[in-house]
Design a protein around this motif. Structure first.
Motif, PDB file in Angstrom:
ATOM      1  N   VAL A 283       0.851  -1.108   0.019  1.00  0.00           N
ATOM      2  CA  VAL A 283       0.008   0.114   0.055  1.00  0.00           C
ATOM      3  C   VAL A 283       1.019   1.186   0.143  1.00  0.00           C
ATOM      4  O   VAL A 283       0.693   2.063  -0.832  1.00  0.00           O
ATOM      5  N   LEU A 284       1.749   1.208   0.758  1.00  0.00           N
ATOM      6  CA  LEU A 284       2.850   2.539   0.661  1.00  0.00           C
ATOM      7  C   LEU A 284       3.431   2.681  -0.479  1.00  0.00           C
ATOM      8  O   LEU A 284       3.471   3.957  -0.714  1.00  0.00           O
ATOM      9  N   MET A 285       3.924   1.801  -1.096  1.00  0.00           N
ATOM     10  CA  MET A 285       4.767   1.764  -2.361  1.00  0.00           C
ATOM     11  C   MET A 285       3.813   2.355  -3.414  1.00  0.00           C
ATOM     12  O   MET A 285       4.214   3.246  -4.153  1.00  0.00           O
ATOM     13  N   VAL A 286       2.547   1.768  -3.498  1.00  0.00           N
ATOM     14  CA  VAL A 286       1.490   2.029  -4.376  1.00  0.00           C
ATOM     15  C   VAL A 286       1.152   3.620  -4.339  1.00  0.00           C
ATOM     16  O   VAL A 286       1.126   4.431  -5.358  1.00  0.00           O
ATOM     17  N   PHE A 287       1.072   4.034  -2.811  1.00  0.00           N
ATOM     18  CA  PHE A 287       0.524   5.311  -2.763  1.00  0.00           C
ATOM     19  C   PHE A 287       1.534   6.401  -3.158  1.00  0.00           C
ATOM     20  O   PHE A 287       1.316   7.478  -3.702  1.00  0.00           O
ATOM     21  N   ILE A 288       2.884   6.118  -2.694  1.00  0.00           N
ATOM     22  CA  ILE A 288       4.056   7.193  -3.310  1.00  0.00           C
ATOM     23  C   ILE A 288       4.015   7.012  -4.682  1.00  0.00           C
ATOM     24  O   ILE A 288       4.225   8.035  -5.367  1.00  0.00           O
ATOM     25  N   MET A 289       4.020   5.885  -5.421  1.00  0.00           N
ATOM     26  CA  MET A 289       4.011   5.633  -6.901  1.00  0.00           C
ATOM     27  C   MET A 289       2.990   6.594  -7.518  1.00  0.00           C
ATOM     28  O   MET A 289       3.123   7.339  -8.425  1.00  0.00           O
ATOM     29  N   THR A 290       1.657   6.672  -6.792  1.00  0.00           N
ATOM     30  CA  THR A 290       0.540   7.529  -7.442  1.00  0.00           C
ATOM     31  C   THR A 290       0.762   8.984  -7.296  1.00  0.00           C
ATOM     32  O   THR A 290       0.533   9.543  -8.082  1.00  0.00           O
ATOM     33  N   LEU A 291       1.499   9.304  -6.308  1.00  0.00           N
ATOM     34  CA  LEU A 291       1.606  10.711  -6.117  1.00  0.00           C
ATOM     35  C   LEU A 291       2.784  11.220  -7.188  1.00  0.00           C
ATOM     36  O   LEU A 291       2.563  12.329  -7.633  1.00  0.00           O
ATOM     37  N   ILE A 292       3.703  10.318  -7.401  1.00  0.00           N
ATOM     38  CA  ILE A 292       4.596  10.795  -8.571  1.00  0.00           C
ATOM     39  C   ILE A 292       4.133  10.676 -10.091  1.00  0.00           C
ATOM     40  O   ILE A 292       4.264  11.495 -10.893  1.00  0.00           O
ATOM     41  N   VAL A 293       3.202   9.434 -10.344  1.00  0.00           N
ATOM     42  CA  VAL A 293       2.762   9.164 -11.636  1.00  0.00           C
ATOM     43  C   VAL A 293       1.789  10.087 -12.114  1.00  0.00           C
ATOM     44  O   VAL A 293       1.760  10.426 -13.348  1.00  0.00           O
TER      45      VAL A 293
END
Length: 525
Positions: A283-293
Protein backbone atom coordinates in the motif's frame (compact mmCIF):
# COMPACT_ATOMS: atom_id res chain seq x y z
CA UNK A 1 -8.62 -18.57 -44.43
CA UNK A 2 -10.44 -17.15 -47.45
CA UNK A 3 -10.92 -20.68 -48.83
CA UNK A 4 -12.40 -21.78 -45.52
CA UNK A 5 -14.71 -18.78 -45.47
CA UNK A 6 -15.90 -19.45 -49.05
CA UNK A 7 -16.36 -23.15 -48.26
CA UNK A 8 -18.49 -22.32 -45.25
CA UNK A 9 -20.57 -19.84 -47.20
CA UNK A 10 -21.22 -22.49 -49.86
CA UNK A 11 -22.49 -24.90 -47.21
CA UNK A 12 -24.51 -22.52 -45.04
CA UNK A 13 -27.01 -19.82 -45.81
CA UNK A 14 -26.03 -16.27 -44.64
CA UNK A 15 -28.22 -16.62 -41.56
CA UNK A 16 -26.75 -20.04 -40.71
CA UNK A 17 -23.23 -18.71 -41.32
CA UNK A 18 -23.83 -15.85 -38.87
CA UNK A 19 -25.29 -18.23 -36.31
CA UNK A 20 -22.26 -20.53 -36.67
CA UNK A 21 -19.87 -17.60 -36.13
CA UNK A 22 -21.77 -16.46 -33.05
CA UNK A 23 -21.87 -19.99 -31.65
CA UNK A 24 -18.11 -20.42 -32.01
CA UNK A 25 -17.53 -17.03 -30.35
CA UNK A 26 -19.84 -17.91 -27.46
CA UNK A 27 -18.12 -21.30 -27.05
CA UNK A 28 -14.64 -19.80 -26.70
CA UNK A 29 -15.90 -16.98 -24.46
CA UNK A 30 -17.60 -19.52 -22.19
CA UNK A 31 -14.43 -21.62 -22.15
CA UNK A 32 -12.40 -18.59 -21.08
CA UNK A 33 -14.90 -17.64 -18.37
CA UNK A 34 -14.96 -21.23 -17.11
CA UNK A 35 -11.16 -21.27 -16.86
CA UNK A 36 -11.13 -17.96 -14.97
CA UNK A 37 -13.86 -19.09 -12.57
CA UNK A 38 -12.02 -22.38 -11.98
CA UNK A 39 -8.79 -20.55 -11.10
CA UNK A 40 -10.59 -18.19 -8.73
CA UNK A 41 -12.47 -21.08 -7.06
CA UNK A 42 -9.21 -23.03 -6.64
CA UNK A 43 -7.51 -20.02 -5.03
CA UNK A 44 -10.56 -19.37 -2.86
CA UNK A 45 -10.79 -23.01 -1.73
CA UNK A 46 -7.08 -23.45 -0.98
CA UNK A 47 -6.71 -19.97 0.49
CA UNK A 48 -9.83 -20.30 2.62
CA UNK A 49 -8.58 -23.68 3.90
CA UNK A 50 -5.66 -21.88 5.55
CA UNK A 51 -8.06 -20.32 8.07
CA UNK A 52 -10.54 -23.16 8.63
CA UNK A 53 -9.83 -25.28 11.78
CA UNK A 54 -9.45 -28.85 10.62
CA UNK A 55 -10.41 -31.94 12.61
CA UNK A 56 -7.63 -33.70 14.52
CA UNK A 57 -7.32 -37.48 14.19
CA UNK A 58 -5.46 -40.17 16.03
CA UNK A 59 -3.65 -42.00 13.27
CA UNK A 60 -1.70 -45.20 12.90
CA UNK A 61 0.31 -45.17 9.71
CA UNK A 62 3.70 -45.88 8.21
CA UNK A 63 5.88 -42.79 8.02
CA UNK A 64 8.01 -41.81 5.03
CA UNK A 65 11.01 -43.46 6.75
CA UNK A 66 9.10 -46.75 6.84
CA UNK A 67 8.44 -46.70 10.60
CA UNK A 68 5.08 -47.49 12.15
CA UNK A 69 3.82 -44.23 13.67
CA UNK A 70 1.11 -43.42 16.18
CA UNK A 71 0.41 -39.70 16.14
CA UNK A 72 -2.23 -37.02 16.37
CA UNK A 73 -2.61 -35.70 12.83
CA UNK A 74 -4.46 -33.15 10.74
CA UNK A 75 -5.18 -33.95 7.11
CA UNK A 76 -4.51 -30.69 5.30
CA UNK A 77 -5.35 -31.77 1.75
CA UNK A 78 -6.14 -34.90 -0.21
CA UNK A 79 -5.47 -35.53 -3.89
CA UNK A 80 -4.73 -38.29 -6.40
CA UNK A 81 -1.14 -39.10 -7.35
CA UNK A 82 -1.26 -41.53 -10.25
CA UNK A 83 -3.89 -44.09 -9.28
CA UNK A 84 -3.39 -43.61 -5.56
CA UNK A 85 -5.06 -41.37 -2.98
CA UNK A 86 -2.47 -39.26 -1.16
CA UNK A 87 -2.88 -36.94 1.84
CA UNK A 88 -0.79 -34.17 3.34
CA UNK A 89 -0.59 -34.95 7.04
CA UNK A 90 0.63 -32.65 9.81
CA UNK A 91 1.42 -34.76 12.86
CA UNK A 92 3.21 -34.42 16.20
CA UNK A 93 5.28 -37.28 17.53
CA UNK A 94 7.97 -38.00 20.07
CA UNK A 95 10.92 -37.06 17.86
CA UNK A 96 9.34 -33.83 16.63
CA UNK A 97 6.54 -32.60 18.90
CA UNK A 98 6.35 -29.31 16.96
CA UNK A 99 4.86 -31.06 13.95
CA UNK A 100 6.04 -32.85 10.85
CA UNK A 101 4.40 -32.63 7.44
CA UNK A 102 4.51 -35.57 5.09
CA UNK A 103 2.77 -37.03 2.07
CA UNK A 104 1.11 -40.29 3.11
CA UNK A 105 -0.63 -42.70 0.73
CA UNK A 106 -3.95 -44.12 1.88
CA UNK A 107 -2.55 -47.66 1.79
CA UNK A 108 -0.04 -46.70 4.51
CA UNK A 109 -2.78 -45.49 6.86
CA UNK A 110 -4.00 -48.31 9.12
CA UNK A 111 -6.29 -46.22 11.30
CA UNK A 112 -7.55 -42.66 11.39
CA UNK A 113 -10.14 -41.81 14.06
CA UNK A 114 -11.34 -38.40 15.26
CA UNK A 115 -9.81 -37.18 18.55
CA UNK A 116 -12.06 -34.40 19.90
CA UNK A 117 -10.10 -33.99 23.17
CA UNK A 118 -6.88 -33.20 21.34
CA UNK A 119 -5.93 -29.55 20.83
CA UNK A 120 -4.09 -27.66 18.16
CA UNK A 121 -1.62 -25.54 20.15
CA UNK A 122 -0.28 -22.64 18.05
CA UNK A 123 2.95 -21.09 19.32
CA UNK A 124 3.97 -17.45 18.98
CA UNK A 125 6.79 -18.33 16.58
CA UNK A 126 4.42 -20.09 14.14
CA UNK A 127 5.08 -23.68 15.17
CA UNK A 128 2.23 -26.07 16.03
CA UNK A 129 1.82 -28.89 18.55
CA UNK A 130 -1.00 -31.44 18.28
CA UNK A 131 -1.48 -32.90 21.75
CA UNK A 132 -3.87 -33.52 24.62
CA UNK A 133 -3.50 -30.88 27.40
CA UNK A 134 -3.54 -32.64 30.78
CA UNK A 135 -2.76 -29.77 33.17
CA UNK A 136 -0.87 -26.61 33.93
CA UNK A 137 2.20 -26.36 36.14
CA UNK A 138 2.69 -23.12 38.08
CA UNK A 139 5.31 -22.06 40.66
CA UNK A 140 2.73 -22.66 43.40
CA UNK A 141 0.96 -25.81 42.18
CA UNK A 142 1.95 -28.81 40.09
CA UNK A 143 -1.37 -29.63 38.40
CA UNK A 144 -3.85 -26.83 37.70
CA UNK A 145 -6.97 -27.40 35.59
CA UNK A 146 -6.57 -26.51 31.91
CA UNK A 147 -9.71 -24.37 32.16
CA UNK A 148 -7.58 -21.71 33.91
CA UNK A 149 -5.22 -21.46 30.95
CA UNK A 150 -6.16 -17.89 29.94
CA UNK A 151 -5.81 -16.50 33.49
CA UNK A 152 -2.45 -18.19 34.03
CA UNK A 153 -1.24 -17.01 30.64
CA UNK A 154 -1.92 -13.46 31.83
CA UNK A 155 0.16 -14.11 34.95
CA UNK A 156 3.03 -15.41 32.82
CA UNK A 157 2.65 -12.40 30.52
CA UNK A 158 2.97 -10.11 33.57
CA UNK A 159 6.28 -11.77 34.48
CA UNK A 160 7.44 -11.40 30.87
CA UNK A 161 6.50 -7.71 30.99
CA UNK A 162 8.72 -7.28 34.08
CA UNK A 163 11.59 -8.94 32.18
CA UNK A 164 11.13 -6.63 29.23
CA UNK A 165 10.95 -3.60 31.54
CA UNK A 166 14.31 -4.48 33.11
CA UNK A 167 15.85 -4.87 29.65
CA UNK A 168 14.44 -1.60 28.31
CA UNK A 169 14.63 0.67 31.37
CA UNK A 170 17.86 -0.50 33.02
CA UNK A 171 20.07 -2.88 31.04
CA UNK A 172 19.82 -0.94 27.77
CA UNK A 173 20.99 2.27 29.49
CA UNK A 174 23.87 0.46 31.20
CA UNK A 175 24.98 -1.10 27.90
CA UNK A 176 24.92 2.34 26.29
CA UNK A 177 26.95 3.91 29.12
CA UNK A 178 29.52 1.07 29.00
CA UNK A 179 29.85 1.49 25.25
CA UNK A 180 30.52 5.19 25.76
CA UNK A 181 33.26 4.35 28.29
CA UNK A 182 34.76 1.88 25.81
CA UNK A 183 34.72 4.56 23.11
CA UNK A 184 36.54 6.96 25.46
CA UNK A 185 38.96 4.14 26.43
CA UNK A 186 38.23 4.49 30.15
CA UNK A 187 40.23 2.10 32.33
CA UNK A 188 38.65 -1.21 33.37
CA UNK A 189 39.21 -0.30 37.02
CA UNK A 190 37.76 3.19 36.81
CA UNK A 191 35.10 3.86 39.51
CA UNK A 192 32.46 4.80 36.91
CA UNK A 193 32.93 1.52 35.05
CA UNK A 194 32.92 -0.54 38.26
CA UNK A 195 29.75 1.18 39.39
CA UNK A 196 28.06 0.39 36.07
CA UNK A 197 29.19 -3.24 36.17
CA UNK A 198 27.83 -3.64 39.70
CA UNK A 199 24.56 -2.10 38.55
CA UNK A 200 24.49 -4.45 35.57
CA UNK A 201 25.09 -7.54 37.74
CA UNK A 202 22.30 -6.49 40.09
CA UNK A 203 19.74 -6.11 37.32
CA UNK A 204 20.99 -9.23 35.52
CA UNK A 205 20.38 -11.22 38.69
CA UNK A 206 16.84 -9.87 38.93
CA UNK A 207 16.32 -10.67 35.25
CA UNK A 208 17.40 -14.28 35.71
CA UNK A 209 15.08 -14.59 38.72
CA UNK A 210 12.11 -13.41 36.65
CA UNK A 211 13.09 -15.70 33.76
CA UNK A 212 13.21 -18.71 36.07
CA UNK A 213 9.79 -17.73 37.45
CA UNK A 214 8.38 -17.37 33.91
CA UNK A 215 9.73 -20.76 32.85
CA UNK A 216 7.83 -22.42 35.70
CA UNK A 217 4.50 -21.65 33.97
CA UNK A 218 4.10 -24.57 31.56
CA UNK A 219 1.26 -26.48 29.88
CA UNK A 220 1.69 -30.24 30.15
CA UNK A 221 0.50 -32.22 27.12
CA UNK A 222 0.69 -35.83 26.03
CA UNK A 223 1.22 -36.97 22.48
CA UNK A 224 -0.55 -39.92 20.86
CA UNK A 225 2.09 -42.43 22.00
CA UNK A 226 1.89 -41.23 25.63
CA UNK A 227 5.00 -39.07 25.48
CA UNK A 228 4.78 -36.15 27.94
CA UNK A 229 5.76 -32.72 26.77
CA UNK A 230 5.80 -29.29 28.46
CA UNK A 231 5.18 -26.02 26.63
CA UNK A 232 5.98 -22.64 28.31
CA UNK A 233 2.76 -20.64 28.65
CA UNK A 234 4.53 -17.54 27.38
CA UNK A 235 5.18 -19.30 24.05
CA UNK A 236 1.51 -20.24 23.47
CA UNK A 237 -0.52 -18.11 21.08
CA UNK A 238 -3.79 -20.09 20.91
CA UNK A 239 -5.23 -23.45 21.98
CA UNK A 240 -8.12 -24.76 19.89
CA UNK A 241 -10.07 -28.02 20.08
CA UNK A 242 -11.37 -28.37 16.49
CA UNK A 243 -13.26 -31.58 17.25
CA UNK A 244 -15.40 -29.84 19.88
CA UNK A 245 -16.42 -26.88 17.70
CA UNK A 246 -19.69 -26.66 15.78
CA UNK A 247 -19.91 -24.96 12.38
CA UNK A 248 -20.47 -21.44 13.72
CA UNK A 249 -17.69 -21.74 16.29
CA UNK A 250 -15.35 -22.88 13.52
CA UNK A 251 -16.46 -19.87 11.48
CA UNK A 252 -15.62 -17.59 14.42
CA UNK A 253 -12.18 -19.19 14.73
CA UNK A 254 -11.66 -18.77 10.97
CA UNK A 255 -12.57 -15.07 11.14
CA UNK A 256 -10.13 -14.52 14.02
CA UNK A 257 -7.49 -16.30 11.92
CA UNK A 258 -8.28 -13.94 9.02
CA UNK A 259 -7.69 -10.95 11.31
CA UNK A 260 -4.41 -12.45 12.53
CA UNK A 261 -3.43 -13.05 8.91
CA UNK A 262 -4.00 -9.38 8.09
CA UNK A 263 -2.44 -7.93 11.25
CA UNK A 264 0.58 -10.14 12.09
CA UNK A 265 4.03 -10.60 10.61
CA UNK A 266 5.11 -13.74 8.72
CA UNK A 267 6.66 -16.55 10.74
CA UNK A 268 8.63 -19.70 10.04
CA UNK A 269 10.22 -18.42 6.80
CA UNK A 270 6.93 -17.05 5.41
CA UNK A 271 5.07 -20.37 5.80
CA UNK A 272 2.97 -19.29 8.80
CA UNK A 273 1.67 -16.17 10.52
CA UNK A 274 0.33 -13.14 8.67
CA UNK A 275 1.13 -10.73 5.87
CA UNK A 276 0.79 -7.31 7.52
CA UNK A 277 4.30 -6.02 6.61
CA UNK A 278 3.77 -7.11 3.00
CA UNK A 279 0.31 -5.51 2.86
CA UNK A 280 1.63 -2.30 4.44
CA UNK A 281 4.63 -2.19 2.09
CA UNK A 282 2.42 -2.77 -0.96
CA UNK A 283 0.00 0.00 0.00
CA UNK A 284 2.80 2.45 0.88
CA UNK A 285 4.71 1.80 -2.35
CA UNK A 286 1.54 2.16 -4.45
CA UNK A 287 0.58 5.37 -2.62
CA UNK A 288 3.97 7.02 -3.25
CA UNK A 289 3.95 5.80 -6.85
CA UNK A 290 0.52 7.35 -7.41
CA UNK A 291 1.71 10.72 -6.09
CA UNK A 292 4.58 10.61 -8.59
CA UNK A 293 2.91 9.21 -11.71
CA UNK A 294 -0.38 11.16 -11.67
CA UNK A 295 0.92 14.73 -12.29
CA UNK A 296 3.54 13.56 -14.79
CA UNK A 297 1.09 11.39 -16.74
CA UNK A 298 -1.74 13.92 -16.82
CA UNK A 299 0.48 16.87 -17.80
CA UNK A 300 2.18 14.81 -20.54
CA UNK A 301 -1.21 13.79 -21.97
CA UNK A 302 -2.52 17.37 -21.83
CA UNK A 303 0.53 18.62 -23.70
CA UNK A 304 0.35 15.91 -26.36
CA UNK A 305 -3.40 16.36 -26.92
CA UNK A 306 -3.87 20.11 -26.51
CA UNK A 307 -0.57 21.89 -27.19
CA UNK A 308 1.78 19.71 -29.23
CA UNK A 309 1.67 20.22 -33.01
CA UNK A 310 0.27 17.33 -35.00
CA UNK A 311 3.48 16.39 -36.79
CA UNK A 312 5.78 13.41 -37.12
CA UNK A 313 7.63 14.15 -33.88
CA UNK A 314 4.42 14.04 -31.82
CA UNK A 315 3.39 10.82 -33.57
CA UNK A 316 6.80 9.33 -32.72
CA UNK A 317 6.32 10.28 -29.06
CA UNK A 318 2.87 8.63 -29.01
CA UNK A 319 4.28 5.45 -30.59
CA UNK A 320 7.11 5.43 -28.03
CA UNK A 321 4.66 5.79 -25.15
CA UNK A 322 2.56 2.94 -26.51
CA UNK A 323 5.66 0.76 -26.92
CA UNK A 324 6.77 1.55 -23.36
CA UNK A 325 3.63 -0.22 -22.14
CA UNK A 326 4.82 -3.41 -23.86
CA UNK A 327 8.37 -3.43 -22.47
CA UNK A 328 8.94 -6.39 -20.07
CA UNK A 329 8.71 -5.20 -16.50
CA UNK A 330 12.11 -6.66 -15.53
CA UNK A 331 13.71 -4.14 -17.92
CA UNK A 332 12.28 -1.35 -15.75
CA UNK A 333 13.78 -3.07 -12.73
CA UNK A 334 17.25 -3.13 -14.30
CA UNK A 335 16.82 0.52 -15.31
CA UNK A 336 15.77 1.50 -11.78
CA UNK A 337 18.70 -0.39 -10.24
CA UNK A 338 21.26 1.15 -12.58
CA UNK A 339 19.95 4.70 -12.96
CA UNK A 340 18.05 5.53 -9.76
CA UNK A 341 19.94 3.48 -7.15
CA UNK A 342 23.54 3.32 -8.41
CA UNK A 343 23.40 6.58 -10.40
CA UNK A 344 21.17 9.08 -8.59
CA UNK A 345 21.38 7.43 -5.14
CA UNK A 346 25.15 7.05 -5.37
CA UNK A 347 25.53 10.72 -6.31
CA UNK A 348 23.34 11.80 -3.36
CA UNK A 349 25.52 9.73 -1.02
CA UNK A 350 28.71 11.39 -2.34
CA UNK A 351 27.23 14.88 -1.85
CA UNK A 352 25.19 14.64 1.37
CA UNK A 353 26.31 11.42 3.14
CA UNK A 354 30.03 11.34 2.42
CA UNK A 355 30.86 10.76 6.09
CA UNK A 356 28.99 7.40 6.12
CA UNK A 357 30.59 6.02 2.93
CA UNK A 358 31.36 3.32 1.86
CA UNK A 359 28.12 2.26 3.61
CA UNK A 360 25.39 3.62 1.29
CA UNK A 361 22.46 5.67 2.57
CA UNK A 362 20.40 6.41 -0.56
CA UNK A 363 22.45 4.32 -2.99
CA UNK A 364 20.77 1.12 -1.88
CA UNK A 365 17.40 -0.46 -2.77
CA UNK A 366 14.50 1.09 -0.88
CA UNK A 367 10.83 1.95 -1.01
CA UNK A 368 11.35 5.33 -2.69
CA UNK A 369 13.38 3.93 -5.59
CA UNK A 370 10.83 1.12 -5.96
CA UNK A 371 7.99 3.67 -6.15
CA UNK A 372 9.88 5.74 -8.71
CA UNK A 373 10.58 2.68 -10.86
CA UNK A 374 6.93 1.61 -10.76
CA UNK A 375 5.90 5.17 -11.65
CA UNK A 376 8.00 4.93 -14.82
CA UNK A 377 6.50 1.50 -15.55
CA UNK A 378 2.89 2.67 -15.20
CA UNK A 379 3.35 6.09 -16.82
CA UNK A 380 2.18 4.90 -20.29
CA UNK A 381 -1.07 3.59 -18.76
CA UNK A 382 -1.89 7.01 -17.31
CA UNK A 383 -0.89 8.91 -20.46
CA UNK A 384 -2.89 6.69 -22.83
CA UNK A 385 -6.02 6.68 -20.63
CA UNK A 386 -5.84 10.44 -20.06
CA UNK A 387 -5.42 11.14 -23.79
CA UNK A 388 -8.44 8.95 -24.49
CA UNK A 389 -10.44 10.98 -21.97
CA UNK A 390 -9.27 14.28 -23.47
CA UNK A 391 -10.26 13.18 -26.99
CA UNK A 392 -13.80 12.43 -25.79
CA UNK A 393 -14.38 16.02 -24.67
CA UNK A 394 -16.95 17.51 -27.14
CA UNK A 395 -15.45 20.11 -29.46
CA UNK A 396 -18.53 22.28 -28.90
CA UNK A 397 -17.63 22.78 -25.23
CA UNK A 398 -14.11 23.89 -26.14
CA UNK A 399 -15.46 26.26 -28.79
CA UNK A 400 -17.98 27.65 -26.30
CA UNK A 401 -15.24 28.31 -23.76
CA UNK A 402 -13.11 30.17 -26.31
CA UNK A 403 -16.19 32.10 -27.50
CA UNK A 404 -16.70 33.35 -23.93
CA UNK A 405 -13.16 34.74 -23.91
CA UNK A 406 -11.37 32.05 -21.94
CA UNK A 407 -7.70 31.46 -22.63
CA UNK A 408 -6.23 28.10 -23.64
CA UNK A 409 -5.02 27.41 -20.09
CA UNK A 410 -8.40 28.40 -18.58
CA UNK A 411 -10.22 26.17 -21.05
CA UNK A 412 -7.97 23.23 -20.19
CA UNK A 413 -8.22 23.84 -16.43
CA UNK A 414 -11.94 24.57 -16.07
CA UNK A 415 -13.57 22.83 -19.06
CA UNK A 416 -11.46 20.03 -20.53
CA UNK A 417 -9.90 18.42 -17.43
CA UNK A 418 -13.19 18.17 -15.46
CA UNK A 419 -14.93 16.52 -18.42
CA UNK A 420 -11.96 14.17 -18.96
CA UNK A 421 -11.65 13.31 -15.26
CA UNK A 422 -13.41 9.90 -15.58
CA UNK A 423 -10.76 8.80 -18.08
CA UNK A 424 -7.97 10.21 -15.93
CA UNK A 425 -9.21 8.40 -12.83
CA UNK A 426 -9.55 5.16 -14.80
CA UNK A 427 -5.94 5.42 -15.95
CA UNK A 428 -4.64 6.19 -12.46
CA UNK A 429 -6.47 3.29 -10.81
CA UNK A 430 -5.47 0.87 -13.57
CA UNK A 431 -1.87 1.97 -12.95
CA UNK A 432 -2.37 1.31 -9.23
CA UNK A 433 -3.75 -2.15 -9.96
CA UNK A 434 -0.77 -2.99 -12.19
CA UNK A 435 1.75 -1.71 -9.64
CA UNK A 436 0.12 -3.78 -6.92
CA UNK A 437 0.54 -6.97 -8.95
CA UNK A 438 4.06 -6.53 -10.39
CA UNK A 439 6.92 -8.53 -8.89
CA UNK A 440 9.96 -8.71 -11.17
CA UNK A 441 11.18 -5.08 -11.06
CA UNK A 442 10.55 -4.78 -7.32
CA UNK A 443 12.97 -7.61 -6.54
CA UNK A 444 15.78 -5.45 -7.93
CA UNK A 445 14.86 -2.08 -6.45
CA UNK A 446 13.79 -2.67 -2.85
CA UNK A 447 11.30 -5.45 -2.11
CA UNK A 448 12.66 -8.36 -0.04
CA UNK A 449 11.14 -11.58 1.24
CA UNK A 450 11.47 -10.50 4.89
CA UNK A 451 12.02 -7.02 6.34
CA UNK A 452 12.03 -6.86 10.16
CA UNK A 453 11.36 -3.09 10.25
CA UNK A 454 8.51 -1.27 8.56
CA UNK A 455 9.35 1.85 6.47
CA UNK A 456 7.17 3.82 8.93
CA UNK A 457 7.79 3.96 12.70
CA UNK A 458 8.06 6.37 15.65
CA UNK A 459 11.69 7.32 14.99
CA UNK A 460 12.37 10.66 13.28
CA UNK A 461 11.78 11.30 10.35
CA UNK A 462 9.06 8.60 10.84
CA UNK A 463 8.83 7.70 7.12
CA UNK A 464 12.08 5.97 6.10
CA UNK A 465 12.08 5.96 2.29
CA UNK A 466 15.54 4.40 2.15
CA UNK A 467 14.44 1.16 3.87
CA UNK A 468 13.73 -2.08 2.06
CA UNK A 469 10.16 -3.34 2.35
CA UNK A 470 7.94 -6.37 1.88
CA UNK A 471 5.48 -6.72 -1.01
CA UNK A 472 2.58 -9.15 -1.41
CA UNK A 473 3.68 -10.25 -4.89
CA UNK A 474 7.26 -10.91 -3.77
CA UNK A 475 5.96 -12.80 -0.72
CA UNK A 476 3.89 -15.05 -3.00
CA UNK A 477 6.81 -15.55 -5.39
CA UNK A 478 9.13 -16.54 -2.56
CA UNK A 479 6.55 -18.70 -0.80
CA UNK A 480 5.67 -20.57 -3.99
CA UNK A 481 9.20 -22.00 -4.08
CA UNK A 482 9.61 -22.66 -0.37
CA UNK A 483 6.17 -24.19 0.18
CA UNK A 484 6.45 -27.04 -2.32
CA UNK A 485 7.08 -29.49 0.54
CA UNK A 486 4.84 -27.69 3.01
CA UNK A 487 1.07 -27.97 2.68
CA UNK A 488 0.34 -25.29 5.28
CA UNK A 489 2.81 -22.89 3.62
CA UNK A 490 1.18 -23.57 0.24
CA UNK A 491 -2.23 -22.77 1.72
CA UNK A 492 -0.81 -19.51 3.09
CA UNK A 493 0.44 -18.59 -0.39
CA UNK A 494 -3.03 -19.26 -1.82
CA UNK A 495 -4.45 -17.02 0.94
CA UNK A 496 -1.97 -14.28 -0.02
CA UNK A 497 -2.98 -14.72 -3.70
CA UNK A 498 -6.62 -14.37 -2.68
CA UNK A 499 -5.81 -11.17 -0.77
CA UNK A 500 -3.90 -9.74 -3.75
CA UNK A 501 -6.79 -10.62 -6.10
CA UNK A 502 -9.22 -8.89 -3.72
CA UNK A 503 -7.04 -5.75 -3.61
CA UNK A 504 -6.86 -5.58 -7.43
CA UNK A 505 -10.58 -6.42 -7.75
CA UNK A 506 -11.57 -3.69 -5.30
CA UNK A 507 -9.40 -1.15 -7.11
CA UNK A 508 -11.01 -2.02 -10.46
CA UNK A 509 -14.50 -1.81 -8.99
CA UNK A 510 -13.59 1.61 -7.54
CA UNK A 511 -12.42 2.69 -11.01
CA UNK A 512 -15.70 1.65 -12.60
CA UNK A 513 -17.85 3.30 -9.91
CA UNK A 514 -15.81 6.51 -9.86
CA UNK A 515 -15.83 6.81 -13.63
CA UNK A 516 -19.59 6.24 -13.78
CA UNK A 517 -20.19 8.82 -11.05
CA UNK A 518 -18.02 11.49 -12.67
CA UNK A 519 -19.57 10.83 -16.09
CA UNK A 520 -23.06 11.13 -14.66
CA UNK A 521 -22.14 14.33 -12.83
CA UNK A 522 -20.73 16.10 -15.87
CA UNK A 523 -23.49 14.85 -18.18
CA UNK A 524 -26.00 16.50 -15.84
CA UNK A 525 -23.87 19.64 -15.71
Amino acid sequence: MDKLRRWLKNIYTPAQYQTLFLSISVFFTSLLLLAMISIVLLIFARGGGYFWPETIYKGVFTSTEGRSQIAYAQSQSRFEQGDEEVRWLLYSHRRNPYGTQALVEDRRIAELTAAPKVARISLTDGRVVLGKPIGIVTPEKANVNVARLTALQQQAAGVQASIQQIKDDHLAGIHKALSELDRRKVSAKAPARLRLINEFNKWQERLETFEQLRDKYVLAVTLADGYGFNIPLNDIDAVIYPGQLNYWQKLGVALSEVWAFLSEAPKQANTAGGVFPALFGTVLMVFIMTLIVTPFGVLAAVYLNEYAPNNGFTTAIRISVSNMAGVPSIVYGVFGLGFFIYGVGGSIDEIFFADTLPAPTMGTPGVFWASLTMAILTLPVVIVATEEGLRNVPQGLKAGSYALGATKAETVMYTILPIASPGIMTGVILAIARAAGEVAPLMLVGAVKFAPNLPFDGEFPFLHLDRQFMHLGVLIYDGAFHSQTDAKGASMMFAACLLLLLVVFVLNILAVLLRARLRKRFQKG
